[in-house]
Write a protein that holds these residues in place. Structure first.
Motif, PDB file in Angstrom:
ATOM      1  N   GLN A 189     -42.822 137.160   8.952  1.00 41.60           N
ATOM      2  CA  GLN A 189     -43.810 136.161   8.518  1.00 41.60           C
ATOM      3  C   GLN A 189     -44.740 136.764   7.481  1.00 41.60           C
ATOM      4  O   GLN A 189     -45.382 137.787   7.738  1.00 41.60           O
ATOM      5  CB  GLN A 189     -44.638 135.667   9.705  1.00 41.60           C
ATOM      6  N   ASN A 239     -46.749 131.686   6.457  1.00 42.39           N
ATOM      7  CA  ASN A 239     -47.836 131.277   7.352  1.00 42.39           C
ATOM      8  C   ASN A 239     -48.681 130.171   6.711  1.00 42.39           C
ATOM      9  O   ASN A 239     -48.869 130.165   5.480  1.00 42.39           O
ATOM     10  CB  ASN A 239     -48.736 132.481   7.664  1.00 42.39           C
ATOM     11  N   HIS A 253     -45.114 128.752   9.717  1.00 41.78           N
ATOM     12  CA  HIS A 253     -45.849 128.828  10.975  1.00 41.78           C
ATOM     13  C   HIS A 253     -47.169 128.076  10.825  1.00 41.78           C
ATOM     14  O   HIS A 253     -47.958 128.373   9.926  1.00 41.78           O
ATOM     15  CB  HIS A 253     -46.127 130.274  11.411  1.00 41.78           C
TER      16      HIS A 253
END
Ligand SMILES: Cc1ncc(COP(=O)(O)OP(=O)(O)O)c(N)n1
Ligand SMILES: Cc1nc(C(=O)O)sc1CCOP(=O)(O)O
Ligand SMILES: [Mg+2]
Length: 231
Positions: free
Chosen positions: A58, A90, A105
């Motif tokens: 990530q 992210n 995310h």
């Protein structure tokens, strides 16, 4: 679903033996970038990948605009593709779309997973932060998330955190739902065993890899025994 309290949603231990946990693949590592990186970071990431299997990476760069993150992402995304590591962005659905990331995310205030699905399509992985909440996790699952993330399990200096779930939330989730769950927050090779034993599908780790005394390769390698259930 929104009518239940956290207490009502807790699996009553007296019913636990009525649920059989289906097969799940072994727990895997989900590497989170440091909050800021420099031009040499691609070398550090390659070293981390040399340390052992990493399922996902990530890019979590805080305080930078999407344009700057897109530029920083380019070599890292290429490296992830070469190493067959999923590249997750992210916070930003728009950025994930722009650079063709494998996933995004989303925290509780980063956007709606349904909107993310509409924009990003069925193949892109959508993860949702659920803190210590069974309720948020079930909502995320209903909204079409591909994984739910619980944390912070341990104190961390990477991010200010307000929630401290018990490892049992992972067992509760994996007993009832097929959707993968991620454990995050202050996880090290030394403290990860209870999370793996409780049923985490992924350990999301930042500081324990990037701040490892012997470098990121050793940082990833240190997780191998605990991921294999020998920690
Ligand atoms: C895998 C994973 N889990 C949780 C988080 C935290 O997301 P969020 O609550 O939006 O906080 P920031 O990371 O944006 O500061 C995450 N990034 N990844
Ligand atoms: C990004 C993040 N989210 C958390 C949460 O609890 O949702 S804890 C956290 C920090 C993860 O980094 P480290 O492995 O260094 O603790
Ligand atoms: Mg966020």
């Amino acid at each position: 679903m929104t009518d239940f309290t956290e207490e009502e949603l807790a699996l009553d231990p007296k019913f636990a033996d009525q649920f059989e946990r289906g097969f799940r693949p072994p727990c895997q590592l989900y590497l989170i970038s440091p909050p800021a990186i420099d031009a040499a970071f691609a070398d550090s990431l390659a070293a981390a990948f040399d340390g052992g299997k990493v399922a996902a990476f990530q890019l979590r760069l805080k305080g930078m605009d999407d344009h700057a993150i897109a530029q920083a992402a380019e070599p890292l995304q290429r490296l992830c593709a070469d190493r067959e590591v999923a590249f997750i962005v992210n916070d930003s659905i728009a950025l994930a779309k722009r650079i063709g990331a494998d996933g995004v995310h989303l925290g509780q205030s980063d956007g709606d997973p349904r909107e993310a699905r509409r924009i990003l399509g069925p193949a892109v992985q959508i993860g949702v932060t659920c803190h210590d909440s069974r309720h948020l996790a079930m909502e995320a699952g209903e909204a079409g998330a591909d994984y739910v993330a619980f944390g912070a399990f341990y104190p961390t200096t990477t991010k200010e955190t307000l929630h401290r779930p018990e490892p049992s939330i992972l067992g509760w989730w994996t007993t009832l739902f097929e959707l993968p769950c991620v454990a995050i927050g202050g996880i090290t090779a030394a403290n990860a065993a209870p999370l793996v034993a409780a049923g985490a599908d992924f350990l999301a780790v930042s500081g324990a890899v990037w701040n490892h005394a012997d470098g990121p390769r050793a940082g990833v390698a240190a997780f191998s025994p605990v991921l294999a259930g020998k920690g």
